[in-house]
Design a protein around this motif. Structure first.
Motif, PDB file in Angstrom:
ATOM      1  N   THR A   1       0.834  -1.212   0.000  1.00 49.60           N
ATOM      2  CA  THR A   1       0.000   0.000   0.000  1.00 49.60           C
ATOM      3  C   THR A   1       0.868   1.261   0.000  1.00 49.60           C
ATOM      4  OG1 THR A   1      -0.238  -0.106   2.414  1.00 49.60           O
ATOM      5  CG2 THR A   1      -1.994  -1.110   1.090  1.00 49.60           C
ATOM      6  N   TYR A   2       1.976   1.211   0.698  1.00 49.09           N
ATOM      7  CA  TYR A   2       2.942   2.316   0.713  1.00 49.09           C
ATOM      8  C   TYR A   2       3.483   2.561  -0.690  1.00 49.09           C
ATOM      9  CZ  TYR A   2       7.704   4.226   1.659  1.00 49.09           C
ATOM     10  OH  TYR A   2       8.867   4.948   1.667  1.00 49.09           O
ATOM     11  N   SER A   3       3.927   1.512  -1.358  1.00 49.28           N
ATOM     12  CA  SER A   3       4.503   1.641  -2.699  1.00 49.28           C
ATOM     13  C   SER A   3       3.491   2.172  -3.704  1.00 49.28           C
ATOM     14  CB  SER A   3       5.049   0.292  -3.163  1.00 49.28           C
ATOM     15  OG  SER A   3       6.094  -0.123  -2.321  1.00 49.28           O
ATOM     16  N   GLN A   4       2.255   1.703  -3.585  1.00 49.96           N
ATOM     17  CA  GLN A   4       1.200   2.163  -4.497  1.00 49.96           C
ATOM     18  C   GLN A   4       0.898   3.644  -4.275  1.00 49.96           C
ATOM     19  OE1 GLN A   4      -0.684   0.775  -7.103  1.00 49.96           O
ATOM     20  NE2 GLN A   4      -1.417   2.855  -7.255  1.00 49.96           N
ATOM     21  N   ALA A   5       0.722   4.021  -3.024  1.00 48.10           N
ATOM     22  CA  ALA A   5       0.350   5.402  -2.723  1.00 48.10           C
ATOM     23  C   ALA A   5       1.494   6.388  -2.954  1.00 48.10           C
ATOM     24  CB  ALA A   5      -0.124   5.498  -1.267  1.00 48.10           C
ATOM     25  N   GLU A   6       2.687   6.029  -2.550  1.00 48.13           N
ATOM     26  CA  GLU A   6       3.816   6.952  -2.631  1.00 48.13           C
ATOM     27  C   GLU A   6       4.486   6.997  -3.995  1.00 48.13           C
ATOM     28  OE1 GLU A   6       4.910   9.173  -0.348  1.00 48.13           O
ATOM     29  OE2 GLU A   6       3.290   8.606   1.017  1.00 48.13           O
ATOM     30  N   PHE A   7       4.513   5.861  -4.696  1.00 52.21           N
ATOM     31  CA  PHE A   7       5.282   5.774  -5.945  1.00 52.21           C
ATOM     32  C   PHE A   7       4.461   5.370  -7.155  1.00 52.21           C
ATOM     33  CE2 PHE A   7       7.880   4.342  -2.284  1.00 52.21           C
ATOM     34  CZ  PHE A   7       8.550   5.537  -2.085  1.00 52.21           C
ATOM     35  N   GLY A   8       3.190   5.026  -6.928  1.00 53.40           N
ATOM     36  CA  GLY A   8       2.314   4.674  -8.040  1.00 53.40           C
ATOM     37  C   GLY A   8       2.688   3.368  -8.729  1.00 53.40           C
ATOM     38  N   ILE A   9       3.225   2.424  -7.945  1.00 56.21           N
ATOM     39  CA  ILE A   9       3.602   1.138  -8.541  1.00 56.21           C
ATOM     40  C   ILE A   9       2.761   0.022  -7.944  1.00 56.21           C
ATOM     41  CG2 ILE A   9       5.946   1.890  -9.096  1.00 56.21           C
ATOM     42  CD1 ILE A   9       6.958   0.315  -6.688  1.00 56.21           C
ATOM     43  N   SER A  10       2.632  -1.038  -8.691  1.00 51.50           N
ATOM     44  CA  SER A  10       1.813  -2.170  -8.269  1.00 51.50           C
ATOM     45  C   SER A  10       2.533  -3.006  -7.212  1.00 51.50           C
ATOM     46  CB  SER A  10       1.503  -3.062  -9.470  1.00 51.50           C
ATOM     47  OG  SER A  10       2.688  -3.730  -9.901  1.00 51.50           O
ATOM     48  N   ARG A  11       1.788  -3.918  -6.613  1.00 53.49           N
ATOM     49  CA  ARG A  11       2.356  -4.845  -5.634  1.00 53.49           C
ATOM     50  C   ARG A  11       3.514  -5.617  -6.264  1.00 53.49           C
ATOM     51  NH1 ARG A  11       2.112 -10.160  -4.023  1.00 53.49           N
ATOM     52  NH2 ARG A  11       1.928 -10.529  -1.784  1.00 53.49           N
ATOM     53  N   ALA A  12       3.304  -6.126  -7.471  1.00 55.99           N
ATOM     54  CA  ALA A  12       4.345  -6.907  -8.151  1.00 55.99           C
ATOM     55  C   ALA A  12       5.600  -6.057  -8.380  1.00 55.99           C
ATOM     56  CB  ALA A  12       3.818  -7.455  -9.476  1.00 55.99           C
ATOM     57  N   GLN A  13       5.412  -4.812  -8.802  1.00 52.48           N
ATOM     58  CA  GLN A  13       6.561  -3.930  -9.028  1.00 52.48           C
ATOM     59  C   GLN A  13       7.289  -3.625  -7.724  1.00 52.48           C
ATOM     60  OE1 GLN A  13       4.193  -0.938 -11.014  1.00 52.48           O
ATOM     61  NE2 GLN A  13       5.342  -1.200 -12.910  1.00 52.48           N
ATOM     62  N   ALA A  14       6.547  -3.441  -6.644  1.00 48.12           N
ATOM     63  CA  ALA A  14       7.158  -3.165  -5.350  1.00 48.12           C
ATOM     64  C   ALA A  14       8.055  -4.318  -4.921  1.00 48.12           C
ATOM     65  CB  ALA A  14       6.073  -2.913  -4.298  1.00 48.12           C
ATOM     66  N   TYR A  15       7.571  -5.538  -5.117  1.00 46.43           N
ATOM     67  CA  TYR A  15       8.376  -6.691  -4.726  1.00 46.43           C
ATOM     68  C   TYR A  15       9.512  -6.965  -5.710  1.00 46.43           C
ATOM     69  CZ  TYR A  15       5.667  -7.537  -0.629  1.00 46.43           C
ATOM     70  OH  TYR A  15       5.095  -7.394   0.609  1.00 46.43           O
ATOM     71  N   ARG A  16       9.325  -6.600  -6.973  1.00 46.53           N
ATOM     72  CA  ARG A  16      10.440  -6.713  -7.936  1.00 46.53           C
ATOM     73  C   ARG A  16      11.573  -5.768  -7.545  1.00 46.53           C
ATOM     74  NH1 ARG A  16       6.762  -8.047 -12.405  1.00 46.53           N
ATOM     75  NH2 ARG A  16       6.196  -5.870 -12.462  1.00 46.53           N
ATOM     76  N   LEU A  17      11.222  -4.569  -7.079  1.00 44.08           N
ATOM     77  CA  LEU A  17      12.252  -3.639  -6.609  1.00 44.08           C
ATOM     78  C   LEU A  17      13.055  -4.255  -5.460  1.00 44.08           C
ATOM     79  CD1 LEU A  17      10.559  -0.121  -6.575  1.00 44.08           C
ATOM     80  CD2 LEU A  17      12.517  -0.841  -7.944  1.00 44.08           C
ATOM     81  N   LEU A  18      12.360  -4.916  -4.550  1.00 41.82           N
ATOM     82  CA  LEU A  18      13.065  -5.587  -3.455  1.00 41.82           C
ATOM     83  C   LEU A  18      13.960  -6.700  -3.982  1.00 41.82           C
ATOM     84  CD1 LEU A  18      10.352  -5.842  -0.670  1.00 41.82           C
ATOM     85  CD2 LEU A  18      12.494  -4.555  -0.605  1.00 41.82           C
ATOM     86  N   ASP A  19      13.455  -7.458  -4.953  1.00 37.51           N
ATOM     87  CA  ASP A  19      14.268  -8.529  -5.546  1.00 37.51           C
ATOM     88  C   ASP A  19      15.522  -7.966  -6.205  1.00 37.51           C
ATOM     89  OD1 ASP A  19      12.425 -10.432  -4.734  1.00 37.51           O
ATOM     90  OD2 ASP A  19      11.447 -10.566  -6.703  1.00 37.51           O
ATOM     91  N   VAL A  20      15.370  -6.864  -6.925  1.00 34.41           N
ATOM     92  CA  VAL A  20      16.522  -6.219  -7.572  1.00 34.41           C
ATOM     93  C   VAL A  20      17.505  -5.747  -6.506  1.00 34.41           C
ATOM     94  CG1 VAL A  20      17.252  -4.196  -8.904  1.00 34.41           C
ATOM     95  CG2 VAL A  20      15.324  -5.568  -9.693  1.00 34.41           C
TER      96      VAL A  20
END
Length: 113
Positions: free
Chosen positions: A68-87
């Motif tokens: 929810t933080y990633s979506q609200a603050e950065f406009g990215i999806s759940r999948a994108q938020a976790y991909r950032l963590l993976d990267v």
């Protein structure tokens, strides 16, 4: 060949003057600089993502989760938020492996006195 390549393969481009070696070096240097900028930016982004997640930055801001933080603050999806963590994790692992390899090689190849 990818779809993108196929689109450009059939495009008609205006005639260009022959490229000089000096201009080719200039273009290549600019491309190298841009690639280095991207590498540095990705490394900074990965470190900041990792730090924000580890600190659970979403909680003091009133969000219930990383998603929810990633979506609200950065406009990215759940999948994108976790991909950032993976990267971020992958880059940290690569950095650690390279650092360990460098230290090992220095130790193995030090001159014997």
């Amino acid at each position: 060949m990818g779809e993108h390549d196929q689109d450009h393969e059939h495009a008609v481009e205006p005639a260009r003057p022959p490229l000089t070696a000096a201009r080719a070096r200039e273009i290549t240097a600019g491309l190298r600089e841009a690639m280095d900028d991207v590498r540095r930016s990705v490394a900074v982004l990965a470190a900041r993502v990792r730090d924000a997640h580890a600190a659970r930055a979403w909680l003091p801001l009133g969000f219930t989760s990383w998603e929810t933080y990633s979506q609200a603050e950065f406009g990215i999806s759940r999948a994108q938020a976790y991909r950032l963590l993976d990267v971020a994790r992958a880059l940290a692992a690569i950095h650690d492996a390279v650092a360990a390899g460098t230290e090992t090689s220095r130790t193995l190849f030090q001159p014997v006195l």
